[in-house]
Design a protein around this motif. Structure first.
Motif, PDB file in Angstrom:
ATOM      1  N   THR A  23       0.839  -1.197   0.000  1.00  0.00           N
ATOM      2  CA  THR A  23       0.000   0.000   0.000  1.00  0.00           C
ATOM      3  C   THR A  23       0.876   1.250   0.000  1.00  0.00           C
ATOM      4  O   THR A  23       2.006   1.248   0.499  1.00  0.00           O
ATOM      5  N   LEU A  42      -1.157  -0.537  -3.941  1.00  0.00           N
ATOM      6  CA  LEU A  42      -2.558  -0.537  -3.535  1.00  0.00           C
ATOM      7  C   LEU A  42      -2.834   0.735  -2.736  1.00  0.00           C
ATOM      8  O   LEU A  42      -2.234   0.952  -1.681  1.00  0.00           O
ATOM      9  N   GLY A  44      -5.090   1.575  -0.542  1.00  0.00           N
ATOM     10  CA  GLY A  44      -6.084   0.805   0.206  1.00  0.00           C
ATOM     11  C   GLY A  44      -6.966   1.716   1.055  1.00  0.00           C
ATOM     12  O   GLY A  44      -6.538   2.775   1.517  1.00  0.00           O
ATOM     13  N   ASP A  45      -8.201   1.243   1.287  1.00  0.00           N
ATOM     14  CA  ASP A  45      -9.039   2.010   2.217  1.00  0.00           C
ATOM     15  C   ASP A  45      -8.571   1.772   3.655  1.00  0.00           C
ATOM     16  O   ASP A  45      -9.111   2.343   4.600  1.00  0.00           O
ATOM     17  N   SER A  46      -7.507   0.957   3.817  1.00  0.00           N
ATOM     18  CA  SER A  46      -6.802   0.876   5.097  1.00  0.00           C
ATOM     19  C   SER A  46      -6.318   2.258   5.529  1.00  0.00           C
ATOM     20  O   SER A  46      -6.006   2.465   6.695  1.00  0.00           O
ATOM     21  N   ASP A  84      -8.937   1.141  -3.845  1.00  0.00           N
ATOM     22  CA  ASP A  84     -10.114   0.522  -3.228  1.00  0.00           C
ATOM     23  C   ASP A  84     -11.378   1.349  -3.435  1.00  0.00           C
ATOM     24  O   ASP A  84     -11.375   2.568  -3.208  1.00  0.00           O
ATOM     25  N   LYS A 112     -10.549  -2.135  -6.691  1.00  0.00           N
ATOM     26  CA  LYS A 112     -10.753  -3.356  -5.899  1.00  0.00           C
ATOM     27  C   LYS A 112     -12.037  -3.212  -5.115  1.00  0.00           C
ATOM     28  O   LYS A 112     -12.324  -2.133  -4.581  1.00  0.00           O
ATOM     29  N   HIS A 136     -11.917  -8.936  -3.870  1.00  0.00           N
ATOM     30  CA  HIS A 136     -11.302  -9.217  -2.549  1.00  0.00           C
ATOM     31  C   HIS A 136     -12.222 -10.179  -1.793  1.00  0.00           C
ATOM     32  O   HIS A 136     -13.370  -9.847  -1.496  1.00  0.00           O
ATOM     33  N   GLU A 181      -7.715 -12.509   1.716  1.00  0.00           N
ATOM     34  CA  GLU A 181      -7.204 -12.006   3.002  1.00  0.00           C
ATOM     35  C   GLU A 181      -7.578 -12.962   4.129  1.00  0.00           C
ATOM     36  O   GLU A 181      -8.758 -13.335   4.277  1.00  0.00           O
ATOM     37  N   VAL A 214       0.141  -3.962   4.278  1.00  0.00           N
ATOM     38  CA  VAL A 214      -0.069  -2.538   4.533  1.00  0.00           C
ATOM     39  C   VAL A 214       1.289  -1.949   4.912  1.00  0.00           C
ATOM     40  O   VAL A 214       2.001  -2.491   5.765  1.00  0.00           O
TER      41      VAL A 214
HETATM   42  O1  KIV Z   1      -7.107  -1.571   2.278  1.00  0.00           O
HETATM   43  C1  KIV Z   1      -6.131  -2.318   2.225  1.00  0.00           C
HETATM   44  O2  KIV Z   1      -4.986  -1.952   2.491  1.00  0.00           O
HETATM   45  C2  KIV Z   1      -6.369  -3.704   1.812  1.00  0.00           C
HETATM   46  C3  KIV Z   1      -5.315  -4.716   2.124  1.00  0.00           C
HETATM   47  C4  KIV Z   1      -5.406  -5.114   3.550  1.00  0.00           C
HETATM   48  C5  KIV Z   1      -5.389  -5.886   1.225  1.00  0.00           C
HETATM   49  O3  KIV Z   1      -7.402  -4.007   1.287  1.00  0.00           O
END
Ligand code: KIV
Length: 264
Positions: A23, A42, A44-46, A84, A112, A136, A181, A214
């Protein structure tokens, strides 16, 4: 690194070459990660957790994802950018198209989304309109309230079979990549062999075609206890650049993840 495309990723799967995903949420880290040879960034929405400090990804909006995607696109040196679709931004196929358009126009090369066979129509519509999709499966953090926590998925026979079916259905609907995941390593390997598209794993063992982490987890800066599947690559590195390069190398040579990072 030359520009990575979907074609690159599927050729790598065919040739048995692993690729690395990490990410990033801003231009500087995007530059660093892509320069270190990570094939896919990525967004990511993380970011809702590691940047914004929320206790889940649910508060993240399409506008916030587009903002971070734009920043990542500006710093990118040739990695493929996957962004995401956040919570409730693809509840209907029409909403999915509007949300995906916003992310693609911000600089994403692929979106994603989280969920199983119910997403087949949505994925088909997006793919037909030129928007590559990663599906995912397994632990889907946007449904944490329904799942009752961040738990390993697919441990019983019925849910494992359901996940295999979902992966095949979503591939057939047009998904270009699958992400698994927190899934038992044996199941993740079975799914990876059952589909032709590349499979990225996180907490899914060494049998997938690629790995994702991440960034904050692999740099060891996320507060609290790390999940079992995380390795802190900063522990043996002098710089962030070295840690990211070591991560990419370890994914490609198969030394990460080790058995201890996976689930039974
Ligand atoms: O949002 C994110 O970083 C993810 C990863 C955990 C795969 O979807």
């Amino acid at each position: 690194m030359s520009n990575i495309t979907l074609h690159t990723l599927s050729s790598m799967k065919k040739n048995g070459e692993k690729f690395a995903v990490l990410t990033a949420y801003d231009a500087c880290f995007s530059h660093l990660v892509s320069s270190a040879g990570v094939e896919v960034i990525l967004v990511g929405d993380s970011l809702g957790m590691v940047l914004q400090g929320n206790d889940s990804t649910l508060p993240v909006t399409v506008e916030e994802m587009a903002y971070h995607t734009q920043a990542v696109a500006r710093g990118n040196q040739g990695s493929l950018i996957m962004s995401d679709l956040p919570f409730m931004s693809y509840a209907t196929p029409e909403q999915a198209m509007d949300s995906s358009a916003a992310l693609m126009q911000a600089g994403a090369n692929m979106v994603k989304l989280e969920g199983g066979a119910w997403l087949a129509e949505t994925i088909n519509l997006l793919a037909e309109r030129g928007i590559p999709v990663c599906a995912h499966l397994g632990l889907t953090p946007q449904t944490v309230n329904k799942l009752g926590g961040y738990r390993v998925q697919g441990r019983d026979k019925a849910s494992a079979q359901q996940m295999i079916n979902d992966a095949v259905i979503l591939q057939d609907a047009g998904a270009s990549v699958i992400l698994l995941e927190c899934v038992p390593s044996i199941l993740a390997k079975e799914i990876t062999m059952a589909v032709d598209v590349p499979v990225i794993g996180i907490g899914a063992g060494a049998g997938t075609d690629a790995q994702v982490l991440v960034m904050h987890d692999m740099l060891g800066v996320t507060p609290g206890r790390s999940p079992k599947f995380v390795k802190n690559f900063m522990a043996d590195a002098d710089t962030i650049e070295e840690a990211v390069a070591n991560y990419a190398k370890a994914v490609k040579d198969g030394s990460f993840p080790a058995e201890e990072h996976g689930f039974e």
